[in-house]
Write a protein that holds these residues in place. Structure first.
Motif, short mmCIF file in Angstrom:
data_model
loop_
_atom_site.label_atom_id
_atom_site.label_comp_id
_atom_site.label_asym_id
_atom_site.label_seq_id
_atom_site.Cartn_x
_atom_site.Cartn_y
_atom_site.Cartn_z
N ASP A 108 41.09 31.64 41.03
CA ASP A 108 40.68 31.12 39.73
C ASP A 108 41.88 31.16 38.81
O ASP A 108 42.28 32.21 38.35
CB ASP A 108 39.53 31.97 39.20
N ILE A 109 42.48 30.03 38.57
CA ILE A 109 43.63 29.94 37.68
C ILE A 109 43.21 29.10 36.49
O ILE A 109 42.79 27.96 36.65
CB ILE A 109 44.84 29.33 38.39
N LYS A 153 47.35 47.43 28.12
CA LYS A 153 46.24 47.32 27.17
C LYS A 153 44.93 47.69 27.84
O LYS A 153 44.78 47.56 29.05
CB LYS A 153 46.12 45.88 26.67
N TYR A 154 43.98 48.14 27.02
CA TYR A 154 42.62 48.45 27.45
C TYR A 154 41.69 47.70 26.51
O TYR A 154 41.57 48.05 25.34
CB TYR A 154 42.35 49.94 27.37
N THR A 155 41.04 46.65 27.01
CA THR A 155 40.16 45.84 26.17
C THR A 155 38.82 45.67 26.87
O THR A 155 38.76 45.14 27.98
CB THR A 155 40.79 44.45 25.92
N ASN A 156 37.77 46.13 26.22
CA ASN A 156 36.41 46.01 26.79
C ASN A 156 36.34 46.53 28.22
O ASN A 156 35.72 45.91 29.08
CB ASN A 156 35.93 44.57 26.73
N GLY A 157 37.02 47.64 28.48
CA GLY A 157 37.00 48.25 29.80
C GLY A 157 37.94 47.60 30.81
O GLY A 157 37.98 48.01 31.97
N ILE A 158 38.70 46.59 30.40
CA ILE A 158 39.64 45.92 31.29
C ILE A 158 41.04 46.41 30.99
O ILE A 158 41.48 46.44 29.84
CB ILE A 158 39.55 44.39 31.12
N VAL A 159 41.75 46.79 32.05
CA VAL A 159 43.12 47.30 31.92
C VAL A 159 44.06 46.19 32.38
O VAL A 159 43.90 45.62 33.46
CB VAL A 159 43.33 48.55 32.81
N TYR A 160 45.06 45.86 31.55
CA TYR A 160 46.01 44.81 31.91
C TYR A 160 47.32 45.00 31.17
O TYR A 160 47.38 45.67 30.14
CB TYR A 160 45.43 43.43 31.61
N THR A 161 48.35 44.38 31.70
CA THR A 161 49.65 44.35 31.04
C THR A 161 50.02 42.90 30.79
O THR A 161 50.09 42.10 31.74
CB THR A 161 50.74 45.01 31.92
N PRO A 162 50.25 42.51 29.53
CA PRO A 162 50.69 41.16 29.25
C PRO A 162 52.12 40.96 29.76
O PRO A 162 53.00 41.79 29.53
CB PRO A 162 50.66 41.06 27.72
N MET A 163 52.35 39.84 30.48
CA MET A 163 53.65 39.58 31.08
C MET A 163 54.01 38.11 30.90
O MET A 163 53.13 37.27 30.72
CB MET A 163 53.63 39.94 32.56
N ILE A 164 55.32 37.81 30.99
CA ILE A 164 55.78 36.44 30.87
C ILE A 164 56.87 36.17 31.90
O ILE A 164 57.64 37.06 32.25
CB ILE A 164 56.30 36.18 29.44
N LEU A 165 56.91 34.92 32.36
CA LEU A 165 57.94 34.46 33.28
C LEU A 165 58.69 33.35 32.57
O LEU A 165 58.12 32.31 32.25
CB LEU A 165 57.32 33.94 34.57
N LEU A 166 59.97 33.56 32.34
CA LEU A 166 60.78 32.57 31.64
C LEU A 166 61.69 31.80 32.59
O LEU A 166 62.12 30.71 32.29
CB LEU A 166 61.63 33.24 30.56
N GLU A 167 62.02 32.39 33.71
CA GLU A 167 62.95 31.80 34.67
C GLU A 167 62.21 30.98 35.71
O GLU A 167 61.09 31.31 36.08
CB GLU A 167 63.74 32.89 35.38
N ARG A 168 62.85 29.96 36.21
CA ARG A 168 62.28 29.14 37.30
C ARG A 168 62.44 29.89 38.62
O ARG A 168 63.48 30.43 38.91
CB ARG A 168 63.03 27.81 37.34
N LEU A 169 61.37 29.94 39.42
CA LEU A 169 61.46 30.57 40.74
C LEU A 169 62.19 29.66 41.70
O LEU A 169 62.18 28.47 41.61
CB LEU A 169 60.08 30.88 41.30
N THR A 198 54.31 31.02 46.08
CA THR A 198 54.04 29.59 46.16
C THR A 198 53.09 29.15 45.05
O THR A 198 53.28 28.10 44.43
CB THR A 198 53.47 29.22 47.55
N LEU A 199 52.06 29.96 44.79
CA LEU A 199 51.12 29.64 43.71
C LEU A 199 51.82 29.63 42.35
O LEU A 199 51.57 28.76 41.52
CB LEU A 199 49.96 30.63 43.71
N ILE A 200 52.71 30.60 42.14
CA ILE A 200 53.42 30.65 40.86
C ILE A 200 54.34 29.45 40.72
O ILE A 200 54.43 28.84 39.65
CB ILE A 200 54.16 31.99 40.70
N LYS A 201 55.02 29.06 41.79
CA LYS A 201 55.87 27.86 41.73
C LYS A 201 55.05 26.63 41.39
O LYS A 201 55.47 25.79 40.60
CB LYS A 201 56.60 27.66 43.06
N ALA A 202 53.87 26.53 41.97
CA ALA A 202 52.98 25.39 41.68
C ALA A 202 52.57 25.40 40.21
O ALA A 202 52.50 24.35 39.56
CB ALA A 202 51.76 25.41 42.59
N MET A 203 52.29 26.60 39.68
CA MET A 203 51.93 26.71 38.27
C MET A 203 53.10 26.30 37.38
O MET A 203 52.92 25.66 36.36
CB MET A 203 51.48 28.13 37.93
#
Length: 86
Positions: free
Chosen positions: A1-2, A70-86, A29-34
């Protein structure tokens, strides 16, 4: 699910590749497609809210943390960014 947004920074939802299919290049491969998809729409950045389990993979392919875990509504995640081309 993207899930892509039309905003300047498309965000895709973090998903895992099944254990038996890991280390086969599927995630990369999925990230390259994105990247192709977002570039076609004029963006050059990808962002993801990674679960703790995905952080190592995302860092390995070039994502950088944009904030602390971050901890939001019981969900744990780290916001991340990709700036470079794979």
């Amino acid at each position: 699910d993207i899930g892509l947004g039309i905003p300047a920074e498309p965000l895709f939802r973090s998903r895992d590749v099944d254990k038996e299919y890991q280390r086969m290049g599927i995630g990369r491969t999925l990230i390259k497609a994105m990247q192709d998809h977002t570039e076609e729409r004029g963006s050059i950045k990808l962002t993801v809210n990674s679960s703790p389990f995905g952080e190592e993979f995302y860092r390995k392919v070039g994502f950088m943390d944009t904030d602390v875990r971050k901890y939001t509504n019981g969900i744990v995640y780290t916001p991340m960014i990709l700036l470079e081309r794979l």
